[in-house]
Design an enzyme around this catalytic site. Sequence first.
Site, mmCIF file in Angstrom:
data_model
loop_
_atom_site.group_PDB
_atom_site.id
_atom_site.type_symbol
_atom_site.label_atom_id
_atom_site.label_comp_id
_atom_site.label_asym_id
_atom_site.label_seq_id
_atom_site.Cartn_x
_atom_site.Cartn_y
_atom_site.Cartn_z
ATOM 1 N N ASP A 106 -18.421 -39.728 20.800
ATOM 2 C CA ASP A 106 -17.587 -38.025 22.077
ATOM 3 C C ASP A 106 -19.257 -39.196 23.025
ATOM 4 O O ASP A 106 -19.292 -38.415 24.443
ATOM 5 C CB ASP A 106 -17.891 -37.213 22.309
ATOM 6 C CG ASP A 106 -19.174 -36.792 22.139
ATOM 7 O OD1 ASP A 106 -19.799 -36.965 21.122
ATOM 8 O OD2 ASP A 106 -19.547 -35.896 21.966
ATOM 9 N N GLU A 107 -19.418 -40.352 23.347
ATOM 10 C CA GLU A 107 -20.935 -40.742 24.497
ATOM 11 C C GLU A 107 -20.650 -42.408 24.744
ATOM 12 O O GLU A 107 -20.492 -43.341 23.646
ATOM 13 C CB GLU A 107 -22.171 -40.291 23.448
ATOM 14 C CG GLU A 107 -22.536 -39.092 23.182
ATOM 15 C CD GLU A 107 -23.909 -39.290 22.942
ATOM 16 O OE1 GLU A 107 -24.809 -39.679 23.043
ATOM 17 O OE2 GLU A 107 -23.606 -38.350 22.472
HETATM 18 N N1 DCP Z 1 -20.496 -33.887 14.450
HETATM 19 C C1 DCP Z 1 -20.045 -34.151 13.287
HETATM 20 N N2 DCP Z 1 -21.514 -34.048 12.681
HETATM 21 C C2 DCP Z 1 -22.416 -33.774 13.536
HETATM 22 C C3 DCP Z 1 -22.525 -33.356 14.210
HETATM 23 C C4 DCP Z 1 -21.692 -34.459 14.814
HETATM 24 O O1 DCP Z 1 -19.323 -34.302 12.876
HETATM 25 N N3 DCP Z 1 -24.021 -33.371 12.070
HETATM 26 C C5 DCP Z 1 -19.390 -34.750 15.126
HETATM 27 C C6 DCP Z 1 -18.711 -33.255 15.628
HETATM 28 C C7 DCP Z 1 -19.295 -33.192 17.507
HETATM 29 C C8 DCP Z 1 -19.602 -34.990 17.837
HETATM 30 O O2 DCP Z 1 -19.895 -35.114 16.097
HETATM 31 O O3 DCP Z 1 -18.394 -32.544 18.164
HETATM 32 C C9 DCP Z 1 -20.064 -35.174 18.856
HETATM 33 O O4 DCP Z 1 -21.453 -34.772 18.054
HETATM 34 P P1 DCP Z 1 -22.359 -34.077 20.088
HETATM 35 O O5 DCP Z 1 -23.703 -34.544 19.210
HETATM 36 O O6 DCP Z 1 -22.007 -34.408 20.444
HETATM 37 O O7 DCP Z 1 -22.424 -32.368 19.674
HETATM 38 P P2 DCP Z 1 -21.082 -31.869 21.212
HETATM 39 O O8 DCP Z 1 -20.275 -32.418 21.713
HETATM 40 O O9 DCP Z 1 -20.190 -31.104 19.436
HETATM 41 O O10 DCP Z 1 -21.854 -30.729 21.444
HETATM 42 P P3 DCP Z 1 -22.494 -30.897 22.430
HETATM 43 O O11 DCP Z 1 -21.714 -30.278 23.760
HETATM 44 O O12 DCP Z 1 -23.894 -30.850 22.393
HETATM 45 O O13 DCP Z 1 -23.039 -32.843 23.236
HETATM 46 CA CA CA Z 2 -21.361 -34.948 22.636
#
Ligand code: DCP
Ligand code: CA
Length: 348
Positions: A106-107
């Site tokens: 997602d980045e």
């Molecule tokens: N992910 C995962 N286990 C982790 C970290 C992340 O499975 N320890 C997965 C779930 C997240 C995705 O990867 O949705 C993207 O990680 P991010 O760190 O970007 O976290 P989010 O998108 O969930 O939240 P944010 O709004 O802080 O970016």
């Molecule tokens: Ca994210």
Amino acid sequence: MFLHLDMDYFFAQIEEKRHPEAEGLVVVICVFSGRTKDSGAVSTVNYEGREYGIKSGMPIINAKRLAPVGKSLFLPIDKEYYGAISAQINFLIRQECKKVVQSSIDEWNAEDDLAPKKAEVLKNKIKKELDLNCTIGVAPSVLGAKMAAALAKPDGLKTIDASEERKMIDESIVEKVPGIGPKTNQALQSLGVKQVKDLAKIDPIKLIEIFGRKSGTHLHNLGIGEYERELGPEKEQEEVSRIGTLSHETRDPQLILSKIDELEKEAKDWLMEMKKSYKSLSIIFITQDLKTHTKSMSFHNPKMWSQDITNEEKELVAAFLKENPANLRRVGIRFGGFLDRGGQTTLF
Ligand code: DCP
Ligand code: CA
């Protein structure tokens, strides 16, 4: 200028869209290990859940203790579906910006002279086409863009110039700099380095002695305001997919195949440019309940692109329709197992 795009609480946000009843609830995405009913870890959680201290990586049992009773939804991870959405976002970004590197599911980082404008366009497109929120940082360096995005989360857009970037990075505590992990942070604390600008006070020779040439130099450069101005290499793409929404829910093979044809034409432009032929083909079916199903085929000899829908594609669609009675909401196509044709198109 560089832009860094990061989807907000990605997996949980996607599930919120799939489950309208989740509105206002804590949504926790779980990787169940299957050992006992609740064993496993939290993948991610929406912002409502973060208020209760629920975090990625936490045991599901702990998250269940923290979550408000009757106001929480614990869902199993569906990587296939999130991957399909990620591919759609990837496609939108590459349509907009010339140089793009995807850094995780997602980045993305991109370089573009018109980055501030592109950032706005992309944020709107992702909202309009996928109904998802993201945060974008725009800055003169890759690091600046990433840190600007971190500060603008969620649903933010932050553009900074060189002097704002320098101030932001200088004044950041070292722990918050992407790439500085707990071990490096601890070593820096014992040198009296709290903020990034403190790094400039340490003799670069000493930094190299402690952290080695590469990291020591990198830390010194950070301290004096010299940041990376290159995107870095893109990982070899292992697969390319496109997914799209049907004009209405249907199980009419003609409608499904014509959507696949349309998606495929877009994916092909891209693959032709990369001079690839493929050894695996999948069709992704998303039914009206938003469940994801995949039918795949692999080929001993690499396949070349054909103008029209192939018999293999027809077979995969027919096989799916035969075993699943549901209407389809979305369909997708995925190519993988690429071989570089090296431009010798005539060989195939
Ligand atoms: N992910 C995962 N286990 C982790 C970290 C992340 O499975 N320890 C997965 C779930 C997240 C995705 O990867 O949705 C993207 O990680 P991010 O760190 O970007 O976290 P989010 O998108 O969930 O939240 P944010 O709004 O802080 O970016
Ligand atoms: Ca994210």
